[in-house]
Write a protein that holds these residues in place. Sequence first.
Motif, PDB file in Angstrom:
ATOM      1  N   ALA A 237      10.701 -66.821   3.923  1.00 16.58           N
ATOM      2  CA  ALA A 237      10.375 -67.137   2.526  1.00 16.58           C
ATOM      3  C   ALA A 237      10.323 -65.856   1.687  1.00 16.58           C
ATOM      4  O   ALA A 237      10.825 -65.810   0.556  1.00 16.58           O
ATOM      5  N   TYR A 238       9.718 -64.825   2.286  1.00 15.91           N
ATOM      6  CA  TYR A 238       9.627 -63.543   1.584  1.00 15.91           C
ATOM      7  C   TYR A 238      11.019 -62.998   1.273  1.00 15.91           C
ATOM      8  O   TYR A 238      11.311 -62.569   0.159  1.00 15.91           O
ATOM      9  N   ARG A 239      11.898 -63.025   2.260  1.00 13.54           N
ATOM     10  CA  ARG A 239      13.238 -62.431   2.065  1.00 13.54           C
ATOM     11  C   ARG A 239      14.091 -63.218   1.080  1.00 13.54           C
ATOM     12  O   ARG A 239      15.029 -62.672   0.506  1.00 13.54           O
ATOM     13  N   SER A 240      13.761 -64.495   0.894  1.00 13.06           N
ATOM     14  CA  SER A 240      14.565 -65.233  -0.077  1.00 13.06           C
ATOM     15  C   SER A 240      14.092 -64.954  -1.501  1.00 13.06           C
ATOM     16  O   SER A 240      14.842 -65.137  -2.449  1.00 13.06           O
ATOM     17  N   ARG A 241      12.867 -64.456  -1.633  1.00 13.24           N
ATOM     18  CA  ARG A 241      12.386 -64.170  -2.988  1.00 13.24           C
ATOM     19  C   ARG A 241      12.356 -62.671  -3.311  1.00 13.24           C
ATOM     20  O   ARG A 241      12.486 -62.284  -4.469  1.00 13.24           O
ATOM     21  N   PHE A 242      12.148 -61.849  -2.277  1.00 13.70           N
ATOM     22  CA  PHE A 242      11.991 -60.409  -2.508  1.00 13.70           C
ATOM     23  C   PHE A 242      13.070 -59.620  -1.762  1.00 13.70           C
ATOM     24  O   PHE A 242      13.415 -59.957  -0.634  1.00 13.70           O
ATOM     25  N   GLU A 243      13.532 -58.558  -2.391  1.00 12.46           N
ATOM     26  CA  GLU A 243      14.346 -57.601  -1.646  1.00 12.46           C
ATOM     27  C   GLU A 243      13.448 -56.405  -1.331  1.00 12.46           C
ATOM     28  O   GLU A 243      12.554 -56.059  -2.112  1.00 12.46           O
ATOM     29  N   THR A 244      13.671 -55.810  -0.167  1.00 19.87           N
ATOM     30  CA  THR A 244      12.918 -54.619   0.226  1.00 19.87           C
ATOM     31  C   THR A 244      13.896 -53.462   0.310  1.00 19.87           C
ATOM     32  O   THR A 244      14.944 -53.580   0.951  1.00 19.87           O
ATOM     33  N   LEU A 245      13.570 -52.380  -0.353  1.00 18.35           N
ATOM     34  CA  LEU A 245      14.384 -51.174  -0.275  1.00 18.35           C
ATOM     35  C   LEU A 245      13.554 -50.118   0.452  1.00 18.35           C
ATOM     36  O   LEU A 245      12.527 -49.669  -0.058  1.00 18.35           O
ATOM     37  N   ALA A 246      13.986 -49.771   1.650  1.00 21.79           N
ATOM     38  CA  ALA A 246      13.196 -48.854   2.486  1.00 21.79           C
ATOM     39  C   ALA A 246      13.976 -47.565   2.732  1.00 21.79           C
ATOM     40  O   ALA A 246      15.140 -47.598   3.115  1.00 21.79           O
ATOM     41  N   VAL A 247      13.292 -46.446   2.498  1.00 25.06           N
ATOM     42  CA  VAL A 247      13.853 -45.127   2.796  1.00 25.06           C
ATOM     43  C   VAL A 247      12.931 -44.511   3.854  1.00 25.06           C
ATOM     44  O   VAL A 247      11.925 -43.883   3.525  1.00 25.06           O
ATOM     45  N   PRO A 248      13.239 -44.731   5.121  1.00 28.86           N
ATOM     46  CA  PRO A 248      12.264 -44.371   6.154  1.00 28.86           C
ATOM     47  C   PRO A 248      12.121 -42.870   6.418  1.00 28.86           C
ATOM     48  O   PRO A 248      11.095 -42.433   6.911  1.00 28.86           O
ATOM     49  N   LEU A 249      13.146 -42.100   6.059  1.00 26.52           N
ATOM     50  CA  LEU A 249      13.119 -40.661   6.388  1.00 26.52           C
ATOM     51  C   LEU A 249      13.571 -39.856   5.180  1.00 26.52           C
ATOM     52  O   LEU A 249      14.751 -39.613   4.988  1.00 26.52           O
ATOM     53  N   LEU A 250      12.584 -39.458   4.352  1.00 23.01           N
ATOM     54  CA  LEU A 250      12.956 -38.760   3.111  1.00 23.01           C
ATOM     55  C   LEU A 250      13.095 -37.252   3.299  1.00 23.01           C
ATOM     56  O   LEU A 250      13.724 -36.591   2.489  1.00 23.01           O
ATOM     57  N   ASN A 251      12.507 -36.715   4.358  1.00 19.90           N
ATOM     58  CA  ASN A 251      12.546 -35.249   4.536  1.00 19.90           C
ATOM     59  C   ASN A 251      13.154 -34.882   5.893  1.00 19.90           C
ATOM     60  O   ASN A 251      12.491 -34.275   6.745  1.00 19.90           O
ATOM     61  N   PRO A 252      14.427 -35.229   6.118  1.00 23.09           N
ATOM     62  CA  PRO A 252      15.012 -34.962   7.439  1.00 23.09           C
ATOM     63  C   PRO A 252      15.087 -33.470   7.777  1.00 23.09           C
ATOM     64  O   PRO A 252      14.919 -33.102   8.940  1.00 23.09           O
ATOM     65  N   ASP A 253      15.301 -32.627   6.776  1.00 23.44           N
ATOM     66  CA  ASP A 253      15.372 -31.188   7.057  1.00 23.44           C
ATOM     67  C   ASP A 253      14.030 -30.688   7.603  1.00 23.44           C
ATOM     68  O   ASP A 253      13.967 -29.960   8.593  1.00 23.44           O
ATOM     69  N   GLY A 254      12.970 -31.092   6.923  1.00 23.51           N
ATOM     70  CA  GLY A 254      11.636 -30.670   7.360  1.00 23.51           C
ATOM     71  C   GLY A 254      11.325 -31.164   8.766  1.00 23.51           C
ATOM     72  O   GLY A 254      10.725 -30.451   9.578  1.00 23.51           O
ATOM     73  N   VAL A 255      11.773 -32.372   9.068  1.00 24.02           N
ATOM     74  CA  VAL A 255      11.533 -32.934  10.404  1.00 24.02           C
ATOM     75  C   VAL A 255      12.301 -32.141  11.460  1.00 24.02           C
ATOM     76  O   VAL A 255      11.749 -31.724  12.478  1.00 24.02           O
ATOM     77  N   VAL A 256      13.586 -31.899  11.209  1.00 32.48           N
ATOM     78  CA  VAL A 256      14.415 -31.187  12.200  1.00 32.48           C
ATOM     79  C   VAL A 256      13.874 -29.784  12.447  1.00 32.48           C
ATOM     80  O   VAL A 256      13.837 -29.300  13.579  1.00 32.48           O
ATOM     81  N   HIS A 257      13.416 -29.104  11.390  1.00 31.76           N
ATOM     82  CA  HIS A 257      12.922 -27.736  11.531  1.00 31.76           C
ATOM     83  C   HIS A 257      11.477 -27.669  12.018  1.00 31.76           C
ATOM     84  O   HIS A 257      10.957 -26.574  12.218  1.00 31.76           O
ATOM     85  N   GLY A 258      10.842 -28.812  12.173  1.00 33.23           N
ATOM     86  CA  GLY A 258       9.447 -28.787  12.617  1.00 33.23           C
ATOM     87  C   GLY A 258       8.497 -28.221  11.574  1.00 33.23           C
ATOM     88  O   GLY A 258       7.540 -27.529  11.896  1.00 33.23           O
ATOM     89  N   HIS A 259       8.759 -28.532  10.307  1.00 31.36           N
ATOM     90  CA  HIS A 259       7.879 -28.050   9.236  1.00 31.36           C
ATOM     91  C   HIS A 259       6.508 -28.728   9.280  1.00 31.36           C
ATOM     92  O   HIS A 259       6.380 -29.853   9.760  1.00 31.36           O
ATOM     93  N   TRP A 260       5.525 -28.035   8.725  1.00 33.50           N
ATOM     94  CA  TRP A 260       4.182 -28.616   8.621  1.00 33.50           C
ATOM     95  C   TRP A 260       4.093 -29.581   7.438  1.00 33.50           C
ATOM     96  O   TRP A 260       3.333 -30.548   7.461  1.00 33.50           O
TER      97      TRP A 260
END
Length: 412
Positions: A237-260
């Motif tokens: 029911a939710y999917r027929s009324r709402f669209e979800t736009l998900a960006v799960p990984l916004l900082n891939p560079d920081g993740v790969v480099h092990g940033h704090w």
Amino acid sequence: MRMQAMIIGLFLGLTTVPIPALANDGQTAPADTPAECRTDTARIDQAFPTGAYQSCDVTGNKHFRLTIAPEDDGDINCSAWYAFRVNAARKTRITVDLDYTKCGHRYWPKTSTDGVNWEFMKPKYVKVEGERGERTARLTLKVDETPLFVAAQEIFPPSIYEAWLDRLEQMPSATVSLLGRSAQGRKIELLRIADPNTTPRETVVLVGRQHPPEVTGALAMLPFVETIMGDSEIAKAYRSRFETLAVPLLNPDGVVHGHWRHNTGGVDLNRDWGPFTQPETRLMGNMLTWIENDSARDMRVLIDFHSTNRDVFYTIPDELPTDPELFIKKWLELYQERMPDYEVNRDARHTEGRPISKAHAFDVYGAPGITFEIGDDTDRELIKRIGRESAIAMMQTLLETPEPANPALSDR
Ligand SMILES: [Zn+2]
């Protein structure tokens, strides 16, 4: 008590599919990776995605010291990430001292030989000088010829997201597209979830991993998204009324480099919503503008997944009128009802113009903005339940809101 085995995998259906978290994804060793250090007994390196220490010193044949430092000299949160790999010549024990230049030890060490199954180290093998905030930790590691990964949290690099999105994309309600690229050219992907047979006019925005070490937030976001994609009546029911736009990984560079905390521009991305000075945040700014300018779309909610020292929702206060009205209050009440043995924490405050996602969503679009925080040490099975139950409560609450009569006409 800390001892806990866990699996990062796909939660789709009833199966958990392991993912080769440490597979070479073409981004293995950042160019500035410091050299490994080595004795006759063992070798330590960080040449894999998320691998991070500033320097390694040999202090004895079986003793090593890693200097752990943030990615730049700017102001930074004390999220002292570390990740390294030990290759030993034979079965033995070594000690590794984590020596922090700033902040001190925060994350309880975890180990894995495959990047999929992680174990929290036993307390007797971890000696932190005092409590959180102290500057050193000594780890005693049982090693052998099998490479051992040691990290602040479970290693959760871009390859896991890619494998996850590849799987989700098989489902009719999902579309994965390239939202754009990070400063260093890594992919930032957009997952759109909606019933393919309808044209939803209301949009829910999800974002994750602005802050690289905040893995527990990601561990909640995955089951949250999968629940929205599930076979339940409410999800349909939710999917027929709402669209979800998900960006799960916004900082891939920081993740790969092990940033704090930061991206490679030295910026905390969750202090850049509004100015949008960075390529990563600009993608989100453009997406929100595009939603707003599309007369057939209305943003209803923005949820941003993070981690801190406890499970808590940072929200807009109920006194400030949002559209949908009192959504956060209703959602969290319903979620609390679904989690009777668990205390839902909410911290409601708002500073106008603060350049964080939740404030921006409210200030500019009048939408309820939520920072969804999971504790660093929250039980990993509980995190999955949190992700599922909060998603069900969100869908139900949204389905109970009045449908906009015709946003195409009422928009402006
Ligand atoms: Zn955060």
